[in-house]
Scaffold this active site. Structure first.
Site, PDB file in Angstrom:
ATOM      1  N   THR A 168       0.878  -1.165   0.000  1.00 14.20           N
ATOM      2  CA  THR A 168       0.000   0.000   0.000  1.00 14.20           C
ATOM      3  C   THR A 168       0.912   1.210   0.000  1.00 14.20           C
ATOM      4  OG1 THR A 168      -1.679  -1.116   1.357  1.00 14.20           O
ATOM      5  CG2 THR A 168      -1.663   1.275   1.473  1.00 14.20           C
ATOM      6  N   ARG A 196     -13.662  -7.615  -1.326  1.00 13.23           N
ATOM      7  CA  ARG A 196     -12.968  -7.419  -0.043  1.00 13.23           C
ATOM      8  C   ARG A 196     -12.435  -5.974   0.042  1.00 13.23           C
ATOM      9  NH1 ARG A 196      -7.442  -5.859   1.450  1.00 13.23           N
ATOM     10  NH2 ARG A 196      -7.092  -6.638   3.536  1.00 13.23           N
ATOM     11  N   VAL A 197     -12.720  -5.319   1.137  1.00 10.05           N
ATOM     12  CA  VAL A 197     -12.213  -3.964   1.357  1.00 10.05           C
ATOM     13  C   VAL A 197     -11.261  -4.021   2.547  1.00 10.05           C
ATOM     14  CG1 VAL A 197     -12.892  -1.641   2.099  1.00 10.05           C
ATOM     15  CG2 VAL A 197     -14.240  -2.833   0.367  1.00 10.05           C
ATOM     16  N   GLY A 198     -10.075  -3.453   2.383  1.00 10.91           N
ATOM     17  CA  GLY A 198      -9.087  -3.493   3.463  1.00 10.91           C
ATOM     18  C   GLY A 198      -9.166  -2.258   4.349  1.00 10.91           C
ATOM     19  N   THR A 219       0.153   0.205   6.565  1.00  7.92           N
ATOM     20  CA  THR A 219       0.229  -0.840   5.551  1.00  7.92           C
ATOM     21  C   THR A 219       0.361  -2.145   6.312  1.00  7.92           C
ATOM     22  OG1 THR A 219       2.631  -0.788   5.359  1.00  7.92           O
ATOM     23  CG2 THR A 219       1.445   0.688   3.930  1.00  7.92           C
ATOM     24  N   GLY A 220       0.140  -3.238   5.617  1.00 10.42           N
ATOM     25  CA  GLY A 220       0.210  -4.526   6.308  1.00 10.42           C
ATOM     26  C   GLY A 220      -1.146  -5.189   6.286  1.00 10.42           C
ATOM     27  N   GLY A 222      -4.551  -5.536   6.584  1.00 14.52           N
ATOM     28  CA  GLY A 222      -5.593  -4.538   6.767  1.00 14.52           C
ATOM     29  C   GLY A 222      -6.671  -4.940   7.753  1.00 14.52           C
TER      30      GLY A 222
HETATM   31  N1  ASP Z   1      -3.206  -2.894   4.105  1.00 13.48           N
HETATM   32  C1  ASP Z   1      -3.435  -3.416   2.781  1.00 13.48           C
HETATM   33  C2  ASP Z   1      -4.722  -4.162   2.755  1.00 13.48           C
HETATM   34  O1  ASP Z   1      -4.991  -4.906   3.686  1.00 13.48           O
HETATM   35  C3  ASP Z   1      -2.360  -4.280   2.255  1.00 13.48           C
HETATM   36  C4  ASP Z   1      -0.960  -3.906   2.613  1.00 13.48           C
HETATM   37  O2  ASP Z   1      -0.693  -2.783   2.980  1.00 13.48           O
HETATM   38  O3  ASP Z   1      -0.064  -4.760   2.573  1.00 13.48           O
HETATM   39  O4  ASP Z   1      -5.426  -4.070   1.786  1.00 13.48           O
END
Ligand code: ASP
Length: 310
Positions: A168, A196-198, A219-220, A222
């Protein structure tokens, strides 16, 4: 004045700083920088060239927040538009709403004059094919097509691996008037369940800005940031009197209560424009730049070990 971003924001950070230097607003800076990352085909986690969902469709999430007014706009599971961050900004400015998803978001984008385009690049499509079959043992690959036409849920449990295929972009800026804005944009988990919504378009989860205290972008994984309201927690802990690093550490260690804690990364600033990056994964970096600097600096993020916070 400052601009802070996740490491992949390197593509846009100079543009954001140039806008601040010229007297532009934090909102304009974070939007313009995010657009550059969204248009960059080699970033497979954001915008054009992003990895698709289980059906091979690129679905984008994005949000923008104005720390001066606490107004925000967001889009989720949006297909066919390269710049979800600009559509999110239009939601903020043109509608009495914060978040539009799916068909409604696409309809609104068309009404606002955004051009529809194909976002799936050949490179991303190839990895999609390989990624799905690679996730399944050889003797189960025949099941793949059946899964795609039938039981997507089972396929999503096997293939949507947040450790392998996610990313992200986060931008936070503070302008010459002291206003803070934040922007987050992503194509989400690769091979996610359609719709799917993060956390990225969820205000308070993946994005939050408040001039009075600071801002945070995540990020990570979600789902975890949604469950723990991570971005808002960073701002709230500062409001409660915690210093910047302590606020971020507290918001991160709140995640340890989740039974299935995994990767989380954040970038944040306090109201004085001091930046920080934090992560659960050693080796990750973030970037920041001020108008006085010739170029951005890339710094290691502070690493937190959530296994010891449980
Ligand atoms: N946070 C994002 C999501 O879950 C993915 C990511 O940042 O790695 O969509």
């Amino acid at each position: 004045m400052i601009v802070v971003s996740s490491a992949n924001g390197i593509v846009g950070i100079r543009e954001a700083v140039a806008i601040l230097r010229a007297g532009g607003s934090a909102l304009d800076a974070v939007e313009a920088a995010t657009r550059l990352v969204e248009a960059f085909p080699d970033d497979h986690t954001v915008g054009y060239g992003g990895y698709p969902n289980l059906l091979g469709e690129v679905e984008l999430d994005a949000s923008i927040m104005d720390g001066r007014t606490l107004r925000a706009g967001a889009v989720g599971a949006l297909k066919g538009y390269k710049h979800p961050i600009s559509i999110a900004r239009k939601v903020m400015e043109e509608l009495p709403h914060v978040l539009l998803v799916g068909e409604g978001a696409a309809r609104f984008a068309a009404e606002m004059g955004f051009e529809q385009e194909n976002l799936l690049t050949e490179a991303a499509a190839t990895v999609y094919q390989q990624g799905l079959s690679g996730a399944l043992p050889e003797d189960q690959r025949a099941w793949l097509n059946v899964g795609i036409s039938g039981n997507l849920a089972r396929l999503a449990r096997i293939t949507a691996d947040p450790e392998r295929a996610s990313g992200t972009v986060n931008f936070i800026a503070q302008d010459g008037d002291g206003n803070i804005a934040s922007a987050v944009s992503t194509s989400g988990w690769a091979w996610k369940y359609p719709g799917r919504v993060g956390d990225s378009p969820i205000i308070g989860a993946g994005n939050y800005a408040d001039n009075r205290y600071g801002a945070c972008g995540c990020t990570g994984w979600g789902e975890l940031a949604i469950r723990c309201s991570t971005a808002h927690s960073v701002v709230l802990y500062q409001r409660m009197g915690f210093g910047l690093e302590q606020a971020c550490r507290q918001a991160m260690s709140d995640l340890a209560a989740a039974a299935d804690t995994t990767t989380m990364n954040l970038v944040a600033i306090n109201r004085d424009g001091r930046p920080i990056g934090m992560t659960t994964v050693p080796g990750r970096t973030f970037v920041w730049m001020t108008p006085e600097m010739e170029g951005p600096v890339e710094e290691p993020r502070v690493v937190v070990d959530l296994t010891t916070s449980k």
